[in-house]
Design a protein around this motif. Structure first.
Motif, PDB file in Angstrom:
ATOM      1  N   UNK A 198     -26.019  64.458  -2.160  1.00 37.39           N
ATOM      2  CA  UNK A 198     -27.281  63.753  -2.007  1.00 37.39           C
ATOM      3  C   UNK A 198     -27.369  62.510  -2.866  1.00 37.39           C
ATOM      4  N   UNK A 199     -28.611  62.105  -3.159  1.00 34.86           N
ATOM      5  CA  UNK A 199     -28.834  60.848  -3.862  1.00 34.86           C
ATOM      6  C   UNK A 199     -28.254  60.873  -5.272  1.00 34.86           C
ATOM      7  N   UNK A 200     -28.406  61.989  -5.986  1.00 38.34           N
ATOM      8  CA  UNK A 200     -27.915  62.074  -7.362  1.00 38.34           C
ATOM      9  C   UNK A 200     -26.399  61.918  -7.417  1.00 38.34           C
ATOM     10  N   UNK A 205     -21.672  58.549  -8.517  1.00 36.63           N
ATOM     11  CA  UNK A 205     -20.433  57.950  -8.026  1.00 36.63           C
ATOM     12  C   UNK A 205     -20.484  56.430  -8.131  1.00 36.63           C
ATOM     13  N   UNK A 206     -21.649  55.842  -7.876  1.00 36.69           N
ATOM     14  CA  UNK A 206     -21.792  54.392  -8.024  1.00 36.69           C
ATOM     15  C   UNK A 206     -21.653  53.959  -9.475  1.00 36.69           C
ATOM     16  N   UNK A 207     -22.039  54.823 -10.400  1.00 36.72           N
ATOM     17  CA  UNK A 207     -21.829  54.527 -11.823  1.00 36.72           C
ATOM     18  C   UNK A 207     -20.336  54.441 -12.135  1.00 36.72           C
ATOM     19  N   UNK A 208     -19.545  55.337 -11.539  1.00 34.14           N
ATOM     20  CA  UNK A 208     -18.091  55.266 -11.709  1.00 34.14           C
ATOM     21  C   UNK A 208     -17.554  53.950 -11.148  1.00 34.14           C
ATOM     22  N   UNK A 209     -18.079  53.544  -9.989  1.00 29.60           N
ATOM     23  CA  UNK A 209     -17.623  52.297  -9.373  1.00 29.60           C
ATOM     24  C   UNK A 209     -17.911  51.106 -10.280  1.00 29.60           C
ATOM     25  N   UNK A 210     -19.146  51.021 -10.776  1.00 27.44           N
ATOM     26  CA  UNK A 210     -19.513  49.901 -11.649  1.00 27.44           C
ATOM     27  C   UNK A 210     -18.699  49.928 -12.941  1.00 27.44           C
ATOM     28  N   UNK A 211     -18.491  51.113 -13.506  1.00 25.43           N
ATOM     29  CA  UNK A 211     -17.730  51.224 -14.737  1.00 25.43           C
ATOM     30  C   UNK A 211     -16.281  50.789 -14.539  1.00 25.43           C
ATOM     31  N   UNK A 212     -15.673  51.198 -13.414  1.00 25.51           N
ATOM     32  CA  UNK A 212     -14.284  50.829 -13.146  1.00 25.51           C
ATOM     33  C   UNK A 212     -14.132  49.308 -13.037  1.00 25.51           C
ATOM     34  N   UNK A 213     -15.024  48.665 -12.290  1.00 21.54           N
ATOM     35  CA  UNK A 213     -14.927  47.213 -12.109  1.00 21.54           C
ATOM     36  C   UNK A 213     -15.225  46.482 -13.412  1.00 21.54           C
ATOM     37  N   UNK A 214     -16.224  46.943 -14.162  1.00 25.77           N
ATOM     38  CA  UNK A 214     -16.562  46.313 -15.437  1.00 25.77           C
ATOM     39  C   UNK A 214     -15.412  46.418 -16.432  1.00 25.77           C
ATOM     40  N   UNK A 215     -14.787  47.586 -16.527  1.00 26.00           N
ATOM     41  CA  UNK A 215     -13.679  47.750 -17.461  1.00 26.00           C
ATOM     42  C   UNK A 215     -12.465  46.936 -17.025  1.00 26.00           C
ATOM     43  N   UNK A 216     -12.236  46.844 -15.719  1.00 21.80           N
ATOM     44  CA  UNK A 216     -11.113  46.042 -15.226  1.00 21.80           C
ATOM     45  C   UNK A 216     -11.269  44.590 -15.652  1.00 21.80           C
ATOM     46  N   UNK A 249     -23.900  48.270  -7.449  1.00 25.18           N
ATOM     47  CA  UNK A 249     -24.029  49.718  -7.643  1.00 25.18           C
ATOM     48  C   UNK A 249     -25.492  50.131  -7.673  1.00 25.18           C
ATOM     49  N   UNK A 250     -26.343  49.322  -8.319  1.00 26.26           N
ATOM     50  CA  UNK A 250     -27.772  49.637  -8.363  1.00 26.26           C
ATOM     51  C   UNK A 250     -28.384  49.570  -6.970  1.00 26.26           C
ATOM     52  N   UNK A 251     -28.051  48.513  -6.234  1.00 28.64           N
ATOM     53  CA  UNK A 251     -28.593  48.348  -4.880  1.00 28.64           C
ATOM     54  C   UNK A 251     -28.100  49.471  -3.967  1.00 28.64           C
ATOM     55  N   UNK A 252     -26.804  49.825  -4.081  1.00 26.65           N
ATOM     56  CA  UNK A 252     -26.256  50.896  -3.251  1.00 26.65           C
ATOM     57  C   UNK A 252     -26.906  52.236  -3.566  1.00 26.65           C
ATOM     58  N   UNK A 253     -27.184  52.489  -4.839  1.00 23.16           N
ATOM     59  CA  UNK A 253     -27.842  53.742  -5.210  1.00 23.16           C
ATOM     60  C   UNK A 253     -29.241  53.820  -4.623  1.00 23.16           C
ATOM     61  N   UNK A 254     -29.967  52.714  -4.661  1.00 23.27           N
ATOM     62  CA  UNK A 254     -31.302  52.694  -4.082  1.00 23.27           C
ATOM     63  C   UNK A 254     -31.265  52.866  -2.570  1.00 23.27           C
ATOM     64  N   UNK A 255     -30.189  52.371  -1.945  1.00 22.68           N
ATOM     65  CA  UNK A 255     -30.053  52.477  -0.495  1.00 22.68           C
ATOM     66  C   UNK A 255     -29.420  53.790  -0.049  1.00 22.68           C
ATOM     67  N   UNK A 256     -28.978  54.611  -1.001  1.00 21.58           N
ATOM     68  CA  UNK A 256     -28.367  55.886  -0.653  1.00 21.58           C
ATOM     69  C   UNK A 256     -26.906  55.799  -0.269  1.00 21.58           C
ATOM     70  N   UNK A 257     -26.239  54.686  -0.597  1.00 20.13           N
ATOM     71  CA  UNK A 257     -24.819  54.514  -0.282  1.00 20.13           C
ATOM     72  C   UNK A 257     -23.966  54.941  -1.475  1.00 20.13           C
ATOM     73  N   UNK A 258     -22.682  55.186  -1.209  1.00 20.50           N
ATOM     74  CA  UNK A 258     -21.736  55.614  -2.244  1.00 20.50           C
ATOM     75  C   UNK A 258     -20.537  54.671  -2.200  1.00 20.50           C
TER      76      UNK A 258
END
Length: 271
Positions: A198-200, A205-216, A249-258
């Protein structure tokens, strides 16, 4: 431990000595210019890769420094420049290790996201296909990101080094950025079975995406600031993709995407 780490005993020379090299680390008479420099570096790296003549323990030590000792990693880049006359390493060991890690992560995602009813042959085929896609992802993204970083450092305002930048050095920055990115991807893979639906779950998962790109891009930015023209400066424009990924990642989380799962599903193929 990383702070007090010592390099492996076998510190082989990775390039020509300064006494017999041009300003770009080329042997005398091999031509001059940035293009000649990175072509020479890539050709030597290709030959060493074909002969499997790589210092893997030294490359693994460099990879730990990317995670734990940024300043020491920058100092090693400067020492290599002073020794060989070029910023890029001619030893492809780090690229080889990152390629192997990307292959393992890709194969693991391929099996984890494939249907549960796969036969043994399907599992083996999925592993092979995911591993191949991992290698292709590493090479293709490396060429694209290294070219983008090279163009940015050469053409964007105050971040432009006066003496030019080697494209092969930008590919080295890609390898350094892949170290934390692949670790975040592996952590996401391990947490897939327990990640809430679900949303949580999508937000996590979007937090992992943002973290991976930020660290890269953070690792790429820190590595680029070893250049004399960027030494002592704060964060550069190379961090912009990380900021964009955070907003996405924030926009995708609000939209329910992963976003992380969508990116990982590219490695999943049914056989």
């Amino acid at each position: 431990l990383v702070k007090h780490a010592r390099p492996p005993r076998r510190l082989r020379a990775e390039g020509p000595a300064m006494a017999g090299a041009t300003a770009h680390g080329l042997p005398a008479g091999a031509g001059t210019g940035t293009g000649a420099a990175w072509t020479h570096t890539l050709s030597r790296a290709g030959r060493r890769l074909a002969r499997f003549d790589m210092d893997l323990d030294l490359a693994a030590w460099h990879m730990t420094l990317v995670l734990g000792s940024v300043r020491l990693s920058q100092k090693l880049s400067k020492l290599h420049r002073e020794h060989s006359g070029a910023w890029a390493r001619e030893d492809p060991a780090m690229a080889f290790l990152c390629m192997c890690a990307a292959s393992v992560v890709g194969a693991s995602y391929s099996v984890a996201l494939s249907p549960a009813s796969l036969s043994l042959g399907g599992v083996l085929a999925s592993l092979a296909w995911g591993g191949l896609l991992g290698v292709l992802w590493f090479v293709a993204s490396g060429v694209a990101c290294a070219s983008a970083v090279w163009w940015a450092l050469e053409h964007l305002g105050r971040d432009r080094p006066a003496g030019g930048v080697e494209w092969a050095f930008c590919f080295d920055l890609h390898c350094k950025g892949c170290v934390p990115l692949l670790l975040v991807a592996a952590a996401h893979l391990l947490l897939l079975p327990v990640m809430a639906a679900g949303w949580a779950g999508g937000a996590a998962s979007n937090c992992f995406f943002a973290l991976a790109v930020l660290l890269y891009w953070g690792a790429v930015d820190v590595g680029a600031r070893a250049l004399p023209q960027l030494e002592g400066r704060g964060p550069t424009s190379l961090l912009l993709p990380g900021a964009v990924a955070l907003v996405a990642a924030v926009v995708a989380s609000l939209a329910g995407a992963d976003l992380m799962l969508e990116a990982a599903s590219a490695f999943a193929v049914s056989f």
